[in-house]
Write a protein that holds these residues in place. Structure first.
Motif, PDB file in Angstrom:
ATOM      1  N   PRO A 151       8.903   8.546   5.610  1.00  0.00           N
ATOM      2  CA  PRO A 151       8.860   7.235   4.954  1.00  0.00           C
ATOM      3  C   PRO A 151       7.442   6.661   4.942  1.00  0.00           C
ATOM      4  O   PRO A 151       6.734   6.689   5.945  1.00  0.00           O
ATOM      5  N   VAL A 152       7.055   6.149   3.787  1.00  0.00           N
ATOM      6  CA  VAL A 152       5.780   5.459   3.630  1.00  0.00           C
ATOM      7  C   VAL A 152       6.083   4.078   3.072  1.00  0.00           C
ATOM      8  O   VAL A 152       6.675   3.962   1.990  1.00  0.00           O
ATOM      9  N   VAL A 153       5.705   3.037   3.794  1.00  0.00           N
ATOM     10  CA  VAL A 153       5.934   1.672   3.305  1.00  0.00           C
ATOM     11  C   VAL A 153       4.602   1.121   2.825  1.00  0.00           C
ATOM     12  O   VAL A 153       3.590   1.179   3.527  1.00  0.00           O
ATOM     13  N   PHE A 154       4.594   0.617   1.606  1.00  0.00           N
ATOM     14  CA  PHE A 154       3.385   0.124   0.963  1.00  0.00           C
ATOM     15  C   PHE A 154       3.345  -1.400   1.066  1.00  0.00           C
ATOM     16  O   PHE A 154       4.300  -2.089   0.684  1.00  0.00           O
ATOM     17  N   LEU A 155       2.207  -1.918   1.542  1.00  0.00           N
ATOM     18  CA  LEU A 155       2.046  -3.357   1.781  1.00  0.00           C
ATOM     19  C   LEU A 155       1.018  -3.899   0.801  1.00  0.00           C
ATOM     20  O   LEU A 155      -0.148  -3.499   0.806  1.00  0.00           O
ATOM     21  N   ASN A 156       1.456  -4.819  -0.032  1.00  0.00           N
ATOM     22  CA  ASN A 156       0.668  -5.272  -1.175  1.00  0.00           C
ATOM     23  C   ASN A 156      -0.496  -6.170  -0.785  1.00  0.00           C
ATOM     24  O   ASN A 156      -0.517  -6.779   0.285  1.00  0.00           O
ATOM     25  N   GLY A 157      -1.441  -6.299  -1.715  1.00  0.00           N
ATOM     26  CA  GLY A 157      -2.419  -7.366  -1.629  1.00  0.00           C
ATOM     27  C   GLY A 157      -1.699  -8.700  -1.698  1.00  0.00           C
ATOM     28  O   GLY A 157      -0.551  -8.790  -2.164  1.00  0.00           O
ATOM     29  N   GLN A 158      -2.358  -9.748  -1.292  1.00  0.00           N
ATOM     30  CA  GLN A 158      -1.679 -11.018  -1.056  1.00  0.00           C
ATOM     31  C   GLN A 158      -0.889 -11.538  -2.254  1.00  0.00           C
ATOM     32  O   GLN A 158       0.214 -12.057  -2.098  1.00  0.00           O
ATOM     33  N   PHE A 159      -1.436 -11.423  -3.433  1.00  0.00           N
ATOM     34  CA  PHE A 159      -0.736 -11.933  -4.604  1.00  0.00           C
ATOM     35  C   PHE A 159      -0.405 -10.809  -5.580  1.00  0.00           C
ATOM     36  O   PHE A 159      -0.161 -11.045  -6.762  1.00  0.00           O
ATOM     37  N   ALA A 160      -0.404  -9.579  -5.095  1.00  0.00           N
ATOM     38  CA  ALA A 160      -0.061  -8.419  -5.913  1.00  0.00           C
ATOM     39  C   ALA A 160       1.440  -8.152  -5.839  1.00  0.00           C
ATOM     40  O   ALA A 160       2.177  -8.813  -5.109  1.00  0.00           O
ATOM     41  N   THR A 161       1.886  -7.163  -6.593  1.00  0.00           N
ATOM     42  CA  THR A 161       3.293  -6.791  -6.608  1.00  0.00           C
ATOM     43  C   THR A 161       3.435  -5.311  -6.301  1.00  0.00           C
ATOM     44  O   THR A 161       2.450  -4.554  -6.305  1.00  0.00           O
ATOM     45  N   GLN A 162       4.654  -4.876  -6.065  1.00  0.00           N
ATOM     46  CA  GLN A 162       4.889  -3.476  -5.742  1.00  0.00           C
ATOM     47  C   GLN A 162       4.539  -2.552  -6.906  1.00  0.00           C
ATOM     48  O   GLN A 162       4.273  -1.366  -6.710  1.00  0.00           O
ATOM     49  N   GLY A 163       4.497  -3.096  -8.112  1.00  0.00           N
ATOM     50  CA  GLY A 163       4.144  -2.277  -9.266  1.00  0.00           C
ATOM     51  C   GLY A 163       2.742  -1.711  -9.196  1.00  0.00           C
ATOM     52  O   GLY A 163       2.443  -0.696  -9.845  1.00  0.00           O
ATOM     53  N   TYR A 164       1.866  -2.338  -8.406  1.00  0.00           N
ATOM     54  CA  TYR A 164       0.493  -1.858  -8.291  1.00  0.00           C
ATOM     55  C   TYR A 164       0.418  -0.463  -7.676  1.00  0.00           C
ATOM     56  O   TYR A 164      -0.592   0.224  -7.825  1.00  0.00           O
ATOM     57  N   TRP A 165       1.468  -0.056  -6.986  1.00  0.00           N
ATOM     58  CA  TRP A 165       1.439   1.225  -6.277  1.00  0.00           C
ATOM     59  C   TRP A 165       1.951   2.390  -7.115  1.00  0.00           C
ATOM     60  O   TRP A 165       1.976   3.519  -6.641  1.00  0.00           O
ATOM     61  N   ARG A 166       2.359   2.161  -8.337  1.00  0.00           N
ATOM     62  CA  ARG A 166       3.059   3.211  -9.076  1.00  0.00           C
ATOM     63  C   ARG A 166       2.208   4.462  -9.282  1.00  0.00           C
ATOM     64  O   ARG A 166       2.734   5.583  -9.216  1.00  0.00           O
TER      65      ARG A 166
END
Length: 228
Positions: A35-50
């Motif tokens: 498992p890898v959990v992605f932690l966003n920039g403060q005002f970013a969304t999970q879509g940034y990791w696609r």
């Protein structure tokens, strides 16, 4: 390797995870990988990791989520504190049945990841902290005022972008305070975890920032050697 992922699923799951007075929009690709959990920039969304997730491929179990009042679906809250952000990592992992994970954090997410890993060393397989977990002593009263002024100005056009999920559903004071709390906390200094296929190249880090190579092996993920 499945020992860190006892309740893995075989298909992508998307849904809402309740936490405190709100709920977070979560996506879990499932699968038997680490498992890898992605932690966003403060005002970013999970879509940034696609693109990152696409590059890493299906050998990993990717878990992303939108923080409170971020994205299109995560709910508003009475608590946007840094401590709430750290608690939310626990809530997401618990909801998805994950005990141990690799943390990948960017900017604000890197600071959250450093704190969570420091508090949960036995649950942290490794961490990649990008552009975060930085020293705190640069923030003075003048800088605080500049931050508050900046968000007051930005607040004039942010409502136009909120329906797209590109800006948080927070007011100017909440956004400013969130930044100031993160950057002004004495705890946000000298914490990092290092993840690499070569244990001899890095170790865990103490609060004084001194590496401890003796414990490095237990922090390393046994993933593809080209992924760091």
């Amino acid at each position: 390797m499945t020992t860190n992922n006892p309740t893995s699923t075989n298909s992508t799951w998307t849904g809402m995870v309740p936490v405190d007075d709100t709920a977070l929009a979560v996506t879990d690709t499932g699968g038997p990988g680490i498992p890898v959990v992605f932690l966003n920039g403060q005002f970013a969304t999970q879509g940034y990791w696609r693109h990152v997730i696409a590059d890493l491929g299906t050998g990993w179990r990717h878990i992303t989520y939108d923080e409170r009042a971020r994205g299109r679906k995560s709910g508003r809250s009475a608590d946007y504190s840094f401590e709430a952000a750290v608690r939310d990592v626990d809530a997401v992992l618990a909801a998805r049945g994950v005990d141990r994970a690799v943390l990948v954090g960017w900017s604000y997410g890197a600071v959250v990841g450093a704190h969570w890993a420091h508090r949960n060393p036995h649950r942290t397989i490794g961490a990649v902290l990008v552009d975060g977990a930085f020293p705190y002593d640069w923030l003075d009263e003048a800088m605080e005022q500049r931050i508050r002024k900046m968000f007051r100005r930005m607040n004039m056009f942010m409502p136009l972008l909120r329906p797209t999920g590109l800006t948080p559903r927070m007011n100017a004071e909440q956004m400013a305070e969130s930044n100031i709390e993160r950057d002004g906390s004495p705890a946000n200094v000298n914490w990092a975890r290092c993840w690499t296929p070569s244990p001899s190249r890095c170790g865990t880090w103490s609060p004084r920032g001194r590496p401890s190579a003796a414990r490095a092996t237990s922090r390393n993920a046994s993933g593809p050697a080209s992924t760091r």
